[in-house]
Design a protein around this motif. Structure first.
Motif, short mmCIF file in Angstrom:
data_model
loop_
_atom_site.label_atom_id
_atom_site.label_comp_id
_atom_site.label_asym_id
_atom_site.label_seq_id
_atom_site.Cartn_x
_atom_site.Cartn_y
_atom_site.Cartn_z
N THR A 85 -29.11 23.08 -19.70
CA THR A 85 -29.38 21.66 -19.57
C THR A 85 -29.88 21.09 -20.89
O THR A 85 -30.05 21.81 -21.87
CB THR A 85 -30.43 21.44 -18.47
N LYS A 140 -30.61 20.26 -14.68
CA LYS A 140 -31.73 20.36 -13.74
C LYS A 140 -32.74 21.35 -14.29
O LYS A 140 -32.38 22.40 -14.83
CB LYS A 140 -31.23 20.84 -12.37
N GLU A 179 -34.50 15.83 -11.63
CA GLU A 179 -33.13 15.37 -11.76
C GLU A 179 -33.04 14.55 -13.05
O GLU A 179 -34.06 14.09 -13.58
CB GLU A 179 -32.74 14.50 -10.56
#
Length: 383
Positions: free
Chosen positions: A245, A266, A281
């Motif tokens: 991420t 995430k 999120e």
């Protein structure tokens, strides 16, 4: 008429003129002000073309929005953020041209002691304790386990030697001083942008089930996805755990808080104190202060990761917090002649690689503060 009144009046008249709403008397006044401010010949058609490209040039409605933006708030004046609507673009064009012409006014605007931004600077401490200064020059370094370190143009890249990987975990530390920044690519392919006054401790090669690094300061991570080996960032209060991420972590000692902002993917934040676990999120962040619960907030990520892309974005932020950020990047000190100005709030953008003086002039033009520079010290007072 003082410079602030000139600024307000000129921007009003220029915008009304481009909207086709200025009467003859206002046009004459505008022409006089343009001559006074050495802006005669300003290409208004080019400005209008830029505004129409942004789809924000809308006659009387735009003028009304312009006036609403310029209302004075309680305790301070908010200077106008140039990315918001057409009016603010016009205003910043005017002020920018003033500054480029080096127009001098009689009040205490910042006009001396140019303070330039930071640059790529870092120190890497190898596993054997050897310290190497990193700047823009190209360097190649070999660790004792065969890992190659390649430094070039403000980036340090680790390349593992598969044949010599040791079961013993060896740690390096990259330290960024005030007024510095550096990019880092870890042996697993994870990319890290390190902000000023930051330290990251990490394994030369990742072994075992987890990829763990230890952060003090601020860093933006683009983690190489590996579902079998979780990536973990240890901070002073908790751990950020991810698989793959993009996110920002801020943990400066003087701020007494850990802020994790998720751009994509995430992540899970785990508080070491309360053991609370929070899954984020994109577009959300966690904030943990000492002896308090973890707070989850919906935010505009650009305010927290913009520095990595070359822009600081301040949204209704206290001057004290703004200057704290700028002190690290510009390697400056701040003295508050009037402590009450610390709580004044401002909204605006700052190009990270330009002189701080332009930004301070913008704030002073539309705010209740004034700045004076003495070397690399900025003295802030109330007007």
């Amino acid at each position: 008429m003082d410079n602030l009144k000139i600024y307000v009046r000129l921007s009003d008249l220029l915008y009304k003129d481009m909207l086709g709403l200025a009467d003859e008397e206002e046009k004459r006044e505008l022409d006089t002000l343009l001559v006074t401010c050495k802006l005669k010949g300003l290409d208004r058609e080019k400005i209008i073309a830029r505004l129409q490209e942004k789809d924000v040039f809308d006659g009387k409605e735009a003028l009304q929005r312009f006036k609403e933006l310029k209302r004075v708030g309680k305790g301070h004046r908010r200077w106008i953020r140039w990315t918001s609507v057409a009016a603010s673009i016009v205003v910043l064009i005017v002020v920018g041209l003033w500054l480029s012409q080096e127009v001098k006014f009689e009040n205490n605007m910042v006009v001396s002691g140019v303070i330039n931004p930071g640059q790529s600077r870092a120190v890497v401490t190898l596993a054997d304790g050897q310290q190497i200064i990193l700047e823009q020059a190209t360097r190649k370094i070999e660790e004792s386990d065969g890992t190659m370190l390649h430094s070039d143009s403000g980036a340090l890249v680790y390349t593992a030697n598969i044949e010599k990987i040791s079961s013993v975990v060896m740690y390096n530390t990259v330290s960024i001083p005030r007024g510095g920044e550096y990019r880092l690519e870890l042996a697993d392919g994870t990319k890290v942008w390190l902000n000023a006054e930051t330290e990251l401790r990490f394994p030369v090669n990742f072994t075992g089930e987890r990829r763990e690094v230890y952060l003090k300061g601020e860093a933006y991570f683009q983690v190489k996805r590996d579902e079998k080996h979780a990536f973990m960032v240890h901070t002073s209060m908790g751990v950020v755990e991810v698989l793959g991420t993009s996110f920002n972590v801020r943990d400066y000692e003087g701020e007494q808080e850990v802020v994790t902002t998720l751009e994509s993917g995430k992540v899970m934040y785990v508080s070491e104190g309360s053991k609370e676990q929070v899954i984020l999120e994109p577009g959300y962040q966690t904030l943990e202060k000492r002896s308090s619960q973890v707070e989850v907030r919906k935010v505009d990520p650009i305010q927290y990761i913009g520095w990595r892309e070359g822009k600081y974005v301040f949204e209704d932020m206290a001057l004290e917090d703004i200057m704290q950020t700028l002190c690290r990047w510009y390697d400056i000190d701040v003295v508050y002649a009037d402590p009450t100005v610390k709580k004044f709030h401002f909204t605006g953008d700052l190009e990270r690689y330009e002189s701080i003086n332009v930004f301070l002039n913008f704030i002073e033009t539309g705010g209740d503060v004034k700045f004076r520079t003495e070397g690399k010290t900025i003295i802030i007072d109330k007007k």
